[in-house]
Design a protein around this motif. Structure first.
Motif, short mmCIF file in Angstrom:
data_model
loop_
_atom_site.label_atom_id
_atom_site.label_comp_id
_atom_site.label_asym_id
_atom_site.label_seq_id
_atom_site.Cartn_x
_atom_site.Cartn_y
_atom_site.Cartn_z
N ASP A 40 -13.79 -7.43 -0.06
CA ASP A 40 -12.75 -8.30 -0.60
C ASP A 40 -11.65 -7.49 -1.29
O ASP A 40 -10.47 -7.87 -1.27
N VAL A 41 -12.03 -6.39 -1.91
CA VAL A 41 -11.05 -5.51 -2.55
C VAL A 41 -10.08 -4.98 -1.49
O VAL A 41 -8.86 -4.95 -1.69
N ARG B 221 -9.50 -6.31 1.47
CA ARG B 221 -8.72 -7.42 2.02
C ARG B 221 -7.50 -7.70 1.15
O ARG B 221 -6.39 -7.87 1.65
N ARG B 222 -7.70 -7.76 -0.17
CA ARG B 222 -6.59 -8.03 -1.08
C ARG B 222 -5.57 -6.90 -1.05
O ARG B 222 -4.35 -7.14 -1.09
N ARG B 223 -6.06 -5.70 -0.98
CA ARG B 223 -5.17 -4.53 -0.93
C ARG B 223 -4.30 -4.58 0.33
O ARG B 223 -3.08 -4.35 0.27
N GLN C 157 -3.52 -7.22 2.15
CA GLN C 157 -2.59 -8.35 2.08
C GLN C 157 -1.44 -8.06 1.12
O GLN C 157 -0.29 -8.42 1.40
N SER C 158 -1.74 -7.38 0.02
CA SER C 158 -0.68 -7.04 -0.94
C SER C 158 0.36 -6.13 -0.32
O SER C 158 1.58 -6.30 -0.54
N GLU D 99 2.50 -8.23 2.21
CA GLU D 99 3.40 -9.18 1.55
C GLU D 99 4.53 -8.45 0.84
O GLU D 99 5.68 -8.93 0.82
N ASP E 231 5.11 -5.16 -7.89
CA ASP E 231 4.92 -6.36 -7.06
C ASP E 231 5.76 -7.53 -7.57
O ASP E 231 6.03 -8.48 -6.82
#
Length: 360
Positions: A257-258, A260-262, A264-265, A268, A310
């Motif tokens: 999950d870490v 995945r978020r990385r 996606q960040s 985006e 961000d």
């Protein structure tokens, strides 16, 4: 006069020779010969190990028939490459299609298709041939090269790729997916299907089929996590990294999950702030790998150090003022692209441009 005109320095020559010696140590081998009959029997009895990255690639009937025609005519056939495993078994490094074809012909009832030279033999099965011809085929020898157990996985995969250069065969992303099946490769496959990634980094249908997006995702994480063990050989580095990350995610599934978020960040952030995404021009239909590495990993590194980036509006980051510059185009050129100095340079360029905005 440039350094290229002067030729390499004595220090560069010494460094080059050291690299040749070091890489040569990875490949130690001996030559041998096997009868066609023995090879067929060992394949039938599962005495050879077919690595996962070769299992899904199967010759079509016409190619099998052409190979068997050569064998029947007594023409030389390419070497079979094996690796002697620590337990004494032989893993097929290259030649699994030839060996499987031999087994199918002799034991499994494979019938020859249309042949170019032996036209009167078209449609025959092995058992249709006279016994004398069957014996002659079984007695034919095929030369083999056996690598010793010190040839590591990366060396064997590199050899497989070099032998098959130009052939219809797996590329490095395909090989990693087959040889290193596990939670990290599953994550890479999952993320490679991102619609946002496809929008920001378009590529040809051919590149997609060759798992081009999986290659980009793997490079983002591998290079982004550090280049300490990188030695100007992306294939070795990415293989070792993927193998290590399979272990990490096996023992710590929540780490996925870490990542995945990385991932996606990064996408985006690029979508908001980079006018063409990873493309060179707005209408671009391809994404140079060096450009993707520079932007994606540069962004990843900058966000890791300064998460507040961000929240900055695009007008503060002013990416459009340098993204199309001649300097950036030079940074992401492909000349010597895999040298670590060039890799660090293109990643660092984007990171420094973004970080320079902090505190402005």
């Amino acid at each position: 006069m440039t350094r290229r005109d002067e030729g390499p320095s004595s220090a560069q020559v010494e460094l080059a020779e050291g690299q040749i010696v070091e890489q040569s140590k990875r490949i130690d081998f001996f030559l041998t010969e096997y009868s066609v009959e023995l090879l067929a029997q060992k394949m039938r009895d599962n005495e050879y190990v077919v690595p996962a990255y070769q299992r899904e690639f199967t010759w079509e009937s016409a190619r099998k028939s052409r190979f068997l025609e050569s064998l029947i005519m007594g023409l030389p056939v390419p070497f079979i490459f094996f690796w002697e495993m620590p337990d004494g078994r032989l893993e097929i490094v290259d030649g699994s299609q030839r060996l499987r074809t031999i087994r199918e012909f002799i034991f499994d009832g494979f019938r020859l298709g249309e042949l170019e030279q032996l036209t009167d033999v078209s449609g025959f099965g092995f058992d249709d041939l006279p016994e004398s011809r069957q014996r002659k085929i079984k007695n034919r020898s095929v030369r083999g090269i056996v690598l010793n157990e010190h040839a590591d996985e990366a060396a064997r995969l590199d050899m497989f790729d070099r032998i098959n250069t130009g052939s219809k065969i797996a590329n490095y992303a395909e090989i990693r997916r087959g040889a290193l099946a596990g939670p990290f490769l599953n994550l890479v496959v999952e993320l490679s299907g991102s619609k946002l990634l496809a929008d920001l980094a378009p590529m040809s249908e051919k590149a997609k089929k060759e798992r081009g997006y999986e290659e980009l995702v793997t490079r983002l994480f591998a290079y982004g996590d550090g280049l300490e063990e990188y030695r100007d050989r992306p294939s070795d580095f990415l293989f070792s990294y993927s193998k290590k990350m399979n272990d990490v995610l096996t023992y710590s599934p929540e780490t996925a999950d870490v990542y995945r978020r990385r991932f996606q960040s990064v996408l985006e952030f690029v979508d908001r702030n980079f006018p063409f995404g990873f493309k060179k021009i707005p209408s671009g239909r391809a994404t140079p790998r060096t450009r993707f590495e520079s932007i994606a990993i540069g962004v990843d590194s900058a966000l890791s150090e300064f998460p507040e980036l961000d929240e900055y509006p695009p007008e503060r980051l002013e990416v459009d003022t340098w993204i199309s510059s001649a300097e950036f185009q030079h940074i992401v050129s492909s000349d010597g692209a895999n040298a670590i100095s060039r890799l660090r340079g293109r990643i660092g360029y984007v990171k420094e441009k973004l970080v320079a905005c902090v505190g402005d």
